[in-house]
Design an enzyme around this catalytic site. Structure first.
Site, PDB file in Angstrom:
ATOM      1  CD  GLU A 266       1.980  -2.244  -8.547  1.00 28.99           C
ATOM      2  OE1 GLU A 266       2.387  -2.918  -7.571  1.00 28.99           O
ATOM      3  OE2 GLU A 266       0.882  -1.684  -8.567  1.00 28.99           O
ATOM      4  CD  GLU A 320       2.916   6.149  -3.122  1.00 31.62           C
ATOM      5  OE1 GLU A 320       1.687   6.391  -3.174  1.00 31.62           O
ATOM      6  OE2 GLU A 320       3.457   5.234  -3.770  1.00 31.62           O
ATOM      7  CE  LYS A 323       1.643   1.878  -0.949  1.00 33.22           C
ATOM      8  NZ  LYS A 323       0.458   1.901  -1.824  1.00 33.22           N
ATOM      9  CD  GLU A 329       2.694  -2.194   0.960  1.00 27.15           C
ATOM     10  OE1 GLU A 329       2.060  -1.445   0.201  1.00 27.15           O
ATOM     11  OE2 GLU A 329       3.197  -3.266   0.591  1.00 27.15           O
TER      12      GLU A 329
END
Length: 470
Positions: A266, A320, A323, A329
């Site tokens: 990541e 997203e 999240k 985030e």
């Protein structure tokens, strides 16, 4: 990215990116496909998206059957994950491990090209899982041996930087002492015995955001800078990313595991963040990810491992919307849910050769309504309709916004100044944004059951200006 440790790698100010070295062998660029959202395209559409952009490596956070089925015969290699919550069960029960492998790996392999299993994610962040990790890895491996898949599928576990005790200078990198004997060394022994590699999650963004007065933004984004000399070994660093990775390399060396390879599972940079999240912006996200891809595809390694090409998985494929945590985030995605790029960067060698040598901000295709996208102040956001939502969902959400929701929809009535463009998606975008702005852009006010999402550039709306706020 289940959790992110706020690991502050302090490098002296002024810093970054030297000339790219040409190499015959380049590293690889994959992408994390997270699904903590209610407005994403179907897995089949996602596979089409990946293939259309030349992305042939993807990492998942589970073993969702619909996703693995969609990836079958696609030519895309896949890293799957065994979630942290299963570690305790798998570590103490070989039959449970066998059943998990049978149901989640063998059922899909080899049609789906599963190449690795991430057992847990950033496990050391939660001490209660630490003792379960290596036994779980061994039990999953024993199940692969039983099925004669152990040579084809590797096992590892993504390491968060919170596992490091020291990180600056890079040459002084070391693991937390309380982890070394109980779990780090046993895990590294297992990786060596099985021919696997250490998975590492690295986020220069966090170090920069917490120490922007000491760390140069150019250094964090792989831009030109004078470089920083490591006082311990005399090596010069031109990027925070490389310094972070070499801190892990040095930590491995300190406990005599120099031969363990590293894959960065990541890394990324958010295109939007809260006011205190210094550096979160589209420009910076495009610079970081675009320059990182160039670095990786050049084939050059880090100062401590110059001959080892870097392999990375960018975080993440999509923004997203579900999240938890700060705004950043929900804004690490390279793509919006409507499959348009948040910003334009090269992802493959072909795109690099095609002339996409610098990140391009302001890709107008991200706006769901036709027209140019105007420049905006940092921190401004708008809510727009998700063009992938079905008409019934859009209409229901539009009716709610203009009715019970209290959005100002007078301007999109027939004959009013914002009636054109006369499409359901355009009218829904206007109404959703009116509601979102009236609710002071609060978290959760641009969802509408997956029919909407947030953008950071003002969308055009025919001859009518999209509202900024009230």
């Amino acid at each position: 990215m289940v959790s992110r440790s706020f690991f502050y790698l302090l490098i002296s100010p002024i810093v970054l990116f030297s000339a790219i070295f040409v190499s015959d062998a380049s590293g690889s660029v994959g992408i994390n496909y997270g699904r903590v959202a209610n407005n994403l395209p179907s897995p089949e559409k996602v596979v089409e998206l990946l293939k259309s952009h030349g992305i042939n490596k993807v990492k998942l956070y589970d073993t969702d059957a619909t996703v693995l089925t969609a990836l079958a015969n696609s030519g895309i290699t896949v890293v799957v994950a065994l979630p942290n919550e299963l570690l305790a069960t798998i570590s103490g029960d070989q039959s449970a491990a066998n059943n998990w492998v049978q149901s989640n790996i063998i059922k899909f392999y080899p049609q789906t090209k599963i190449e690795a299993i991430a057992v847990g994610n950033e496990v050391f962040v939660d001490p209660k899982n630490t003792n379960y990790l290596v036994p779980a890895m061994k039990n999953i491996h024993a199940s692969l041996v039983k099925s004669k898949l152990d040579s084809a599928i590797k096992i590892s576990s993504p390491l968060a930087f919170s596992a490091l005790q020291n990180s600056y200078p890079s040459s002084a990198g070391s693991f937390k002492q309380e982890l070394v004997e109980p779990v780090i060394k046993p895990m590294l022994d297992f990786l060596k015995q099985t021919g696997s590699y250490l998975m590492v999650n690295a986020y220069p963004f966090f170090a920069y955001a917490a120490n922007s007065d000491q760390i140069s933004l150019d250094y964090a984004l792989f831009k030109d800078n004078p470089g920083v000399v490591d006082s311990g070994n005399g090596l010069k660093y031109h990027s925070l990313f490389e310094a972070q990775i070499d801190a892990v390399v040095a930590a491995l060396s300190a406990i005599e595991y120099d031969d363990v390879k590293i894959v960065v599972t990541e890394t990324g940079w958010p295109s939007m963040g809260d006011e205190n999240e210094i550096g979160a912006s589209e420009d910076n996200a495009a610079s970081y990810n675009g320059n990182l891809v160039r670095k990786v595809l050049s084939g050059s390694g880090t100062p401590l491992r110059p001959q080892d090409p870097i392999n990375v998985y960018l975080f993440a494929l999509f923004n997203e919307n579900q999240k938890p945590g700060p705004t950043s985030e929900r804004n690490y995605g390279l793509f919006y849910p409507n499959e348009q790029k948040v910003y334009n960067i090269p992802l493959t060698e072909e795109e690099l050769k095609g002339g996409q040598s610098t990140p391009v901000k302001g890709n107008t295709s991200q706006a769901p309504v036709a027209g140019e996208v105007s420049k905006t102040k940092v921190g401004q956001t708008w809510c727009v309709a998700n063009g992938k939502a079905n008409e019934a969902a859009l209409q229901a959400a539009l009716d709610y916004a203009c009715g019970e929701g209290g959005a100002d929809c007078k301007a999109i009535q027939p004959g009013a100044k914002c009636f054109s463009p006369n499409t359901l998606e355009a009218h829904a975008s206007y109404a959703f944004n009116s509601y979102y702005q009236k609710k002071t852009r609060a978290a959760g006010t641009c969802e509408f059951g997956g029919a909407a999402y947030v953008v950071s550039q003002r969308p055009a709306y025919g001859n009518c200006e999209f509202p900024t706020g009230y």
